[in-house]
Design a protein around this motif. Structure first.
Motif, mmCIF file in Angstrom:
data_model
loop_
_atom_site.group_PDB
_atom_site.id
_atom_site.type_symbol
_atom_site.label_atom_id
_atom_site.label_comp_id
_atom_site.label_asym_id
_atom_site.label_seq_id
_atom_site.Cartn_x
_atom_site.Cartn_y
_atom_site.Cartn_z
ATOM 1 N N ILE A 91 -15.264 0.951 -5.857
ATOM 2 C CA ILE A 91 -13.895 1.306 -5.454
ATOM 3 C C ILE A 91 -13.516 2.684 -5.994
ATOM 4 C CG2 ILE A 91 -11.454 0.742 -5.913
ATOM 5 C CD1 ILE A 91 -12.266 -2.238 -5.606
ATOM 6 N N GLY A 92 -13.837 2.926 -7.265
ATOM 7 C CA GLY A 92 -13.548 4.233 -7.854
ATOM 8 C C GLY A 92 -14.365 5.343 -7.242
ATOM 9 N N TYR A 93 -15.651 5.053 -6.945
ATOM 10 C CA TYR A 93 -16.543 6.070 -6.381
ATOM 11 C C TYR A 93 -16.066 6.540 -5.009
ATOM 12 C CZ TYR A 93 -20.911 8.317 -4.976
ATOM 13 O OH TYR A 93 -21.851 9.229 -4.560
ATOM 14 N N PHE A 94 -15.468 5.636 -4.249
ATOM 15 C CA PHE A 94 -14.959 5.987 -2.914
ATOM 16 C C PHE A 94 -13.488 6.414 -2.948
ATOM 17 C CE2 PHE A 94 -18.691 3.491 -1.650
ATOM 18 C CZ PHE A 94 -19.232 4.324 -0.692
ATOM 19 N N ASP A 95 -13.016 6.837 -4.124
ATOM 20 C CA ASP A 95 -11.693 7.452 -4.290
ATOM 21 C C ASP A 95 -10.543 6.530 -3.875
ATOM 22 O OD1 ASP A 95 -10.014 9.501 -5.097
ATOM 23 O OD2 ASP A 95 -9.932 10.411 -3.101
ATOM 24 N N MET A 96 -10.614 5.270 -4.287
ATOM 25 C CA MET A 96 -9.537 4.324 -3.991
ATOM 26 C C MET A 96 -8.982 3.705 -5.278
ATOM 27 S SD MET A 96 -11.076 2.421 -0.596
ATOM 28 C CE MET A 96 -12.669 2.061 -1.342
ATOM 29 N N TRP A 97 -9.262 4.330 -6.406
ATOM 30 C CA TRP A 97 -8.914 3.740 -7.703
ATOM 31 C C TRP A 97 -7.407 3.597 -7.900
ATOM 32 C CZ3 TRP A 97 -11.611 1.094 -11.133
ATOM 33 C CH2 TRP A 97 -11.026 0.843 -12.374
ATOM 34 N N ASP A 98 -6.660 4.682 -7.685
ATOM 35 C CA ASP A 98 -5.211 4.653 -7.924
ATOM 36 C C ASP A 98 -4.513 3.622 -7.032
ATOM 37 O OD1 ASP A 98 -5.306 6.522 -9.909
ATOM 38 O OD2 ASP A 98 -4.733 8.219 -8.646
ATOM 39 N N ASP A 99 -4.865 3.616 -5.742
ATOM 40 C CA ASP A 99 -4.258 2.642 -4.827
ATOM 41 C C ASP A 99 -4.622 1.212 -5.231
ATOM 42 O OD1 ASP A 99 -2.931 4.464 -3.251
ATOM 43 O OD2 ASP A 99 -4.570 4.698 -1.826
ATOM 44 N N THR A 100 -5.854 1.030 -5.689
ATOM 45 C CA THR A 100 -6.285 -0.310 -6.120
ATOM 46 C C THR A 100 -5.505 -0.762 -7.346
ATOM 47 O OG1 THR A 100 -8.511 0.071 -5.254
ATOM 48 C CG2 THR A 100 -8.271 -1.687 -6.871
ATOM 49 N N MET A 101 -5.284 0.139 -8.301
ATOM 50 C CA MET A 101 -4.535 -0.223 -9.501
ATOM 51 C C MET A 101 -3.076 -0.558 -9.165
ATOM 52 S SD MET A 101 -6.623 -0.376 -11.999
ATOM 53 C CE MET A 101 -7.814 -0.987 -10.786
ATOM 54 N N LYS A 102 -2.495 0.161 -8.197
ATOM 55 C CA LYS A 102 -1.132 -0.148 -7.756
ATOM 56 C C LYS A 102 -1.078 -1.534 -7.118
ATOM 57 C CE LYS A 102 0.199 4.682 -7.039
ATOM 58 N NZ LYS A 102 0.428 5.754 -6.038
ATOM 59 N N THR A 103 -2.109 -1.855 -6.324
ATOM 60 C CA THR A 103 -2.171 -3.180 -5.704
ATOM 61 C C THR A 103 -2.355 -4.264 -6.761
ATOM 62 O OG1 THR A 103 -3.050 -2.311 -3.631
ATOM 63 C CG2 THR A 103 -3.483 -4.627 -4.098
ATOM 64 N N VAL A 104 -3.236 -4.010 -7.736
ATOM 65 C CA VAL A 104 -3.468 -4.993 -8.813
ATOM 66 C C VAL A 104 -2.188 -5.230 -9.606
ATOM 67 C CG1 VAL A 104 -4.689 -5.372 -10.999
ATOM 68 C CG2 VAL A 104 -5.947 -4.567 -8.993
ATOM 69 N N SER A 105 -1.441 -4.163 -9.882
ATOM 70 C CA SER A 105 -0.190 -4.314 -10.634
ATOM 71 C C SER A 105 0.823 -5.143 -9.837
ATOM 72 C CB SER A 105 0.399 -2.949 -10.988
ATOM 73 O OG SER A 105 0.804 -2.246 -9.832
ATOM 74 N N MET A 106 0.886 -4.929 -8.508
ATOM 75 C CA MET A 106 1.801 -5.711 -7.686
ATOM 76 C C MET A 106 1.392 -7.181 -7.651
ATOM 77 S SD MET A 106 2.659 -5.582 -3.627
ATOM 78 C CE MET A 106 1.345 -6.733 -3.310
ATOM 79 N N ILE A 107 0.080 -7.440 -7.510
ATOM 80 C CA ILE A 107 -0.405 -8.824 -7.488
ATOM 81 C C ILE A 107 -0.133 -9.500 -8.835
ATOM 82 C CG2 ILE A 107 -2.450 -10.289 -7.235
ATOM 83 C CD1 ILE A 107 -1.448 -8.931 -4.641
ATOM 84 N N PHE A 108 -0.296 -8.745 -9.923
ATOM 85 C CA PHE A 108 -0.018 -9.285 -11.255
ATOM 86 C C PHE A 108 1.447 -9.709 -11.366
ATOM 87 C CE2 PHE A 108 1.664 -8.177 -15.532
ATOM 88 C CZ PHE A 108 1.063 -9.187 -16.245
ATOM 89 N N VAL A 109 2.363 -8.829 -10.947
ATOM 90 C CA VAL A 109 3.795 -9.140 -11.015
ATOM 91 C C VAL A 109 4.121 -10.340 -10.122
ATOM 92 C CG1 VAL A 109 6.103 -8.275 -10.458
ATOM 93 C CG2 VAL A 109 4.477 -6.804 -11.650
ATOM 94 N N CYS A 110 3.591 -10.364 -8.902
ATOM 95 C CA CYS A 110 3.850 -11.471 -7.977
ATOM 96 C C CYS A 110 3.319 -12.798 -8.530
ATOM 97 C CB CYS A 110 3.219 -11.191 -6.617
ATOM 98 S SG CYS A 110 3.992 -9.847 -5.704
ATOM 99 N N THR A 111 2.156 -12.742 -9.156
ATOM 100 C CA THR A 111 1.574 -13.965 -9.720
ATOM 101 C C THR A 111 2.391 -14.475 -10.899
ATOM 102 O OG1 THR A 111 -0.622 -13.200 -9.038
ATOM 103 C CG2 THR A 111 -0.546 -14.985 -10.646
ATOM 104 N N VAL A 112 2.812 -13.556 -11.772
ATOM 105 C CA VAL A 112 3.652 -13.953 -12.921
ATOM 106 C C VAL A 112 4.953 -14.594 -12.430
ATOM 107 C CG1 VAL A 112 5.024 -13.054 -14.849
ATOM 108 C CG2 VAL A 112 2.669 -12.290 -14.539
#
Length: 295
Positions: A91-112
């Motif tokens: 994911i990082g190698y294909f330059d999608m790291w920042d967007d992935t981290m934003k998605t992970v943070s949203m999923i984390f908040v939604c799950t909590v």
């Protein structure tokens, strides 16, 4: 005989007047109470901003090491740990790291949020058949209503941004958490509950020390389903301003960028597989532990 072929319906003028009155009433409600409701959700916005800054601000080796450690503690499987690390590196190698981290943070908040709301409701349902009969139809509506429909009232109340998107995602992802918490507690062996009663346990002690620990594998299955459903809403939530992997997919749809859509879609799949494998493996470990204890 025309009445046999044409279904009897409300008069068009009456139907138009009904829809207009409902729409105007909701608009008046949003004008009168929208700002107050928006202020009510300001802690949620702060939580979202904190989670996003945490995930995007951490160095990528630290994030990968942290996720690898969580995967190992949850699964005790080197194959899953290596799979998680390789997926994140790609994911990082294909330059999608920042967007992935934003998605992970949203999923984390939604799950909590889903856990904080769903577990108490599930516990209340498990204790009352009447409440279960009332809440089950509401959950059916939440699960079957097209997800786009959630966006209409939320956007009218709160506008475009992260918070409306998260609320829409939580509404969509919450039912499995409630249902499986209720199911897990109801499935606890009656003999175990009778033994707890014989030892003089109070209702709270029985819940905390007996029912919730034994229901934990089923509750973990609910968390797993909640995460999967939240990830399924990533692209739809991006339509109202939620940042992350959904926005490039939306851009790819609008501009017919095939590779952009496929790459970001595969990144969403990769994150979904990571979450799924970790939560499923942890649930299976809990299940085996319970079987050993009661074996």
């Amino acid at each position: 005989m025309d009445w046999l072929w044409k279904f009897p319906s409300m008069d068009e003028d009456m139907l138009r007047a009904l829809k207009k009155s409902v729409d105007e009433g909701f608009r008046a409600f949003t004008r009168g109470y929208g700002s107050g409701i928006e202020n009510l959700f300001s802690p949620l916005q702060s939580f979202l901003i904190w989670a996003e800054r945490l995930m995007t601000g951490m160095p990528w080796p630290l994030v990968i090491a942290l996720i690898g450690a969580i995967a190992w503690l949850a699964t005790r499987s080197w194959r899953i740990v290596v799979g998680c690390i390789v997926t994140l590196l790609l994911i990082g190698y294909f330059d999608m790291w920042d967007d992935t981290m934003k998605t992970v943070s949203m999923i984390f908040v939604c799950t909590v949020l889903s856990i904080a709301i769903g577990i108490p409701i599930g516990i209340a349902m498990s204790r009352s058949d009447r409440l279960q009969k009332i809440i089950n139809p509401i959950l059916d509506v939440m699960q079957t209503m097209p997800s786009f429909v959630y966006l209409i009232p939320v956007v009218m109340l709160l506008g475009i941004g992260r918070v409306p998107g998260v609320i829409a995602v939580v509404i969509y992802a919450l039912p499995p958490m409630i249902r499986l918490t209720n199911l897990g507690i109801r499935m606890v062996d009656r003999d175990v509950l009778e033994a707890a009663d014989a030892f003089g346990s109070s209702s709270w002690q029985k819940l905390r020390n007996v029912q919730l620990p034994l229901a934990l594998p089923t509750i973990m299955a609910g968390i797993n389903q909640t995460i999967m459903m939240a990830l399924a809403m990533v692209v739809i939530a991006s339509m109202i301003g939620v940042q992350g992997l959904g926005q490039p997919v939306l851009k790819a749809i609008a501009n017919q960028y095939f590779t952009l859509g496929v790459f970001n879609g595969l990144a969403i799949v990769g994150i979904a597989i990571i979450f799924d494998r970790i939560s499923q493996a942890y649930g299976l470990r809990l299940q085996k532990h319970r079987e050993v204890v009661h074996g």
